[in-house]
Design a protein around this motif. Sequence first.
Motif, PDB file in Angstrom:
ATOM      1  N   LEU A 162       0.832  -1.185   0.000  1.00  0.00           N
ATOM      2  CA  LEU A 162       0.000   0.000   0.000  1.00  0.00           C
ATOM      3  C   LEU A 162       0.868   1.235   0.000  1.00  0.00           C
ATOM      4  O   LEU A 162       1.247   1.773   1.023  1.00  0.00           O
ATOM      5  CB  LEU A 162      -0.938  -0.008   1.209  1.00  0.00           C
ATOM      6  N   LEU A 163       1.234   1.619  -1.201  1.00  0.00           N
ATOM      7  CA  LEU A 163       2.019   2.811  -1.397  1.00  0.00           C
ATOM      8  C   LEU A 163       3.291   2.829  -0.576  1.00  0.00           C
ATOM      9  O   LEU A 163       3.568   3.758   0.168  1.00  0.00           O
ATOM     10  CB  LEU A 163       1.179   4.063  -1.103  1.00  0.00           C
ATOM     11  N   SER A 164       4.066   1.773  -0.703  1.00  0.00           N
ATOM     12  CA  SER A 164       5.460   1.881  -0.308  1.00  0.00           C
ATOM     13  C   SER A 164       6.095   2.892  -1.239  1.00  0.00           C
ATOM     14  O   SER A 164       7.114   3.494  -0.945  1.00  0.00           O
ATOM     15  CB  SER A 164       6.143   0.525  -0.442  1.00  0.00           C
ATOM     16  N   LEU A 165       5.434   3.084  -2.393  1.00  0.00           N
ATOM     17  CA  LEU A 165       5.824   4.096  -3.338  1.00  0.00           C
ATOM     18  C   LEU A 165       5.447   5.490  -2.874  1.00  0.00           C
ATOM     19  O   LEU A 165       5.820   6.464  -3.497  1.00  0.00           O
ATOM     20  CB  LEU A 165       5.106   3.847  -4.676  1.00  0.00           C
ATOM     21  N   GLY A 166       4.708   5.621  -1.808  1.00  0.00           N
ATOM     22  CA  GLY A 166       4.188   6.932  -1.444  1.00  0.00           C
ATOM     23  C   GLY A 166       4.826   7.524  -0.216  1.00  0.00           C
ATOM     24  O   GLY A 166       4.164   8.231   0.539  1.00  0.00           O
TER      25      GLY A 166
ATOM     26  N   LYS B  38     -13.079   6.660  -3.158  1.00  0.00           N
ATOM     27  CA  LYS B  38     -12.523   6.210  -1.890  1.00  0.00           C
ATOM     28  C   LYS B  38     -11.959   4.810  -2.075  1.00  0.00           C
ATOM     29  O   LYS B  38     -12.698   3.837  -2.185  1.00  0.00           O
ATOM     30  CB  LYS B  38     -13.635   6.208  -0.837  1.00  0.00           C
ATOM     31  N   GLY B  39     -10.640   4.710  -2.159  1.00  0.00           N
ATOM     32  CA  GLY B  39     -10.023   3.414  -2.368  1.00  0.00           C
ATOM     33  C   GLY B  39      -8.521   3.544  -2.410  1.00  0.00           C
ATOM     34  O   GLY B  39      -7.969   4.639  -2.330  1.00  0.00           O
ATOM     35  N   ALA B  40      -7.835   2.429  -2.529  1.00  0.00           N
ATOM     36  CA  ALA B  40      -6.371   2.407  -2.600  1.00  0.00           C
ATOM     37  C   ALA B  40      -5.940   1.236  -3.452  1.00  0.00           C
ATOM     38  O   ALA B  40      -6.618   0.210  -3.508  1.00  0.00           O
ATOM     39  CB  ALA B  40      -5.766   2.301  -1.199  1.00  0.00           C
ATOM     40  N   LEU B  41      -4.832   1.404  -4.151  1.00  0.00           N
ATOM     41  CA  LEU B  41      -4.297   0.331  -4.987  1.00  0.00           C
ATOM     42  C   LEU B  41      -3.551  -0.666  -4.117  1.00  0.00           C
ATOM     43  O   LEU B  41      -2.693  -0.284  -3.324  1.00  0.00           O
ATOM     44  CB  LEU B  41      -3.351   0.907  -6.040  1.00  0.00           C
ATOM     45  N   THR B  42      -3.876  -1.929  -4.259  1.00  0.00           N
ATOM     46  CA  THR B  42      -3.225  -2.975  -3.471  1.00  0.00           C
ATOM     47  C   THR B  42      -2.893  -4.159  -4.361  1.00  0.00           C
ATOM     48  O   THR B  42      -3.466  -4.326  -5.441  1.00  0.00           O
ATOM     49  CB  THR B  42      -4.137  -3.473  -2.328  1.00  0.00           C
TER      50      THR B  42
ATOM     51  N   SER C  87      -5.797   5.929  -8.932  1.00  0.00           N
ATOM     52  CA  SER C  87      -4.378   6.051  -9.281  1.00  0.00           C
ATOM     53  C   SER C  87      -3.957   7.512  -9.375  1.00  0.00           C
ATOM     54  O   SER C  87      -2.906   7.909  -8.854  1.00  0.00           O
ATOM     55  CB  SER C  87      -4.110   5.328 -10.603  1.00  0.00           C
ATOM     56  N   LEU C  88      -4.770   8.321 -10.032  1.00  0.00           N
ATOM     57  CA  LEU C  88      -4.412   9.733 -10.195  1.00  0.00           C
ATOM     58  C   LEU C  88      -4.533  10.505  -8.885  1.00  0.00           C
ATOM     59  O   LEU C  88      -3.772  11.446  -8.648  1.00  0.00           O
ATOM     60  CB  LEU C  88      -5.292  10.357 -11.280  1.00  0.00           C
ATOM     61  N   GLN C  89      -5.483  10.112  -8.039  1.00  0.00           N
ATOM     62  CA  GLN C  89      -5.534  10.737  -6.710  1.00  0.00           C
ATOM     63  C   GLN C  89      -4.263  10.424  -5.929  1.00  0.00           C
ATOM     64  O   GLN C  89      -3.696  11.300  -5.259  1.00  0.00           O
ATOM     65  CB  GLN C  89      -6.780  10.240  -5.949  1.00  0.00           C
ATOM     66  N   THR C  90      -3.820   9.187  -6.011  1.00  0.00           N
ATOM     67  CA  THR C  90      -2.576   8.800  -5.345  1.00  0.00           C
ATOM     68  C   THR C  90      -1.391   9.536  -5.942  1.00  0.00           C
ATOM     69  O   THR C  90      -0.495  10.007  -5.226  1.00  0.00           O
ATOM     70  CB  THR C  90      -2.371   7.277  -5.485  1.00  0.00           C
TER      71      THR C  90
ATOM     72  N   MET D 216       1.252  -0.892 -10.397  1.00  0.00           N
ATOM     73  CA  MET D 216       0.117  -1.271  -9.558  1.00  0.00           C
ATOM     74  C   MET D 216      -1.203  -0.914 -10.231  1.00  0.00           C
ATOM     75  O   MET D 216      -2.193  -1.641 -10.116  1.00  0.00           O
ATOM     76  CB  MET D 216       0.234  -0.592  -8.195  1.00  0.00           C
ATOM     77  N   THR D 217      -1.215   0.228 -10.940  1.00  0.00           N
ATOM     78  CA  THR D 217      -2.418   0.594 -11.691  1.00  0.00           C
ATOM     79  C   THR D 217      -2.687  -0.412 -12.793  1.00  0.00           C
ATOM     80  O   THR D 217      -3.826  -0.867 -12.977  1.00  0.00           O
ATOM     81  CB  THR D 217      -2.255   1.997 -12.292  1.00  0.00           C
TER      82      THR D 217
END
Length: 439
Positions: free
Chosen positions: A6-10, A242-246, A163-166, A419-420
């Motif tokens: 979960l967004l180790s990229l973030g 409301k969500g997250a890439l996993t 993806s774009l929100q992230t 991830m996307t």
Amino acid sequence: MNKTLLLSLGLLATLPAYAQNSPYPAKAVTSPTPVGSAAMAAELPLTLDQVWQLAEQANPTLKNTQANLTAAEGLLADTQGVLWNNPQIFAERVRREVPDPGFADRTQREWGVGLTQTLEIAGQQGYRRTAAEQELAALREMVEETRLQLRADVEQKFIRVVSLQTRTEMEEGLVKLITENSAVTRKRFAAGEDTKLDANLAEVELGRARNQIEIVGEQLLQARAELATLLQLPAEKFPAVKGALTINPALPYTLDQLLTSAASRPRMRAIDHREQAARNRLGLERAAAYPDVTIGLGSGREGPGEAREKLVGLSVSVPLPLFRRNATGIGKASADLTQAEIEKQAVGRDTRARVLALWQKLDSLRQRVQRLDQSVLQRLEENQRLATTAYRVGEISLIQMLLATRQALDTRREVLDAMTDYALTRSELEQSAGWTGTK
């Protein structure tokens, strides 16, 4: 590698609480505000379930497909009658002038009534009824197929917005970091520790980072607009989601399960029903080559005065099939059946091949994300932190610090893109296989 990546990229930016608490895709997310109208729902971040619900309520393609059910149900109702042809009733009244002067009443009035019924003798009624039942069943399956396709399309748009929100959060984190470093550079330049070139370079990097935010913001606006169009929201509504890439450690299905599901997805069932309908229509056209029998029963009164006669008659008529044997109808129905059989084979083969290809692509993307996260991104994150600390104490130059920052950012972008692609591929795989289980 952590369980969700979960967004180790973030690490440049902290996700909002809604993204952290709702891993994508969410199957059962409660909301304090029920989805009663599109306008009300669009004011809040939408979960995937809410987006699906809105789409199924408003999508015109799904509504049009459902509307076609009425016509198919009407056709089936017609075929369920006792006989396909309606009976015909006739009545006649004749005024006859008798030229013989021996009759006192030379004007005679005669009448007759009767009933005729055309009967099919080659089983046409059964073929017609079965074909109508199969057509209705095929249409119902296509309604379900349209719903699955709609959900897949909505999910794809949903993923792109997530993806774009992230990405926006990531770019904002970069601007914050560069802004802090630019302040350090200005102080060091004022103190004579950095050159004018370093000061200009810091400002250029800050301008580039802000420009990147604007670009991503434009892309996010377009993605939200496309999602709003699919949901038939008002033109001024651009929904946040409301969500997250996993990436899940284990998928809830195997390749064999997907292939089994693909073989029985609604589209394949609809093709089976259409094939059976075409087969029965061919039987109907062949049976139509046999002549229908028309039976009539009539009664009447004829003759003068007291000599009037009462007539009761039975008639049977059969057309002679000498010149037309329904070759046109039989040929068209045969062609329709052949096309249905070809479509069944082609769609089955193509669906299986697509599921296999997407399965391999999904596994490749998962391995790529794991490799980037484990062997590349973690080291670059550490290099970035070390470079930032070293620059602020004057151990390295601004160019070295920016190089480490750029490497880490570019890798985060690559991981986010992968991830996307993973989420989009998984959605496409499940849609192609007709998978409706828990994600």
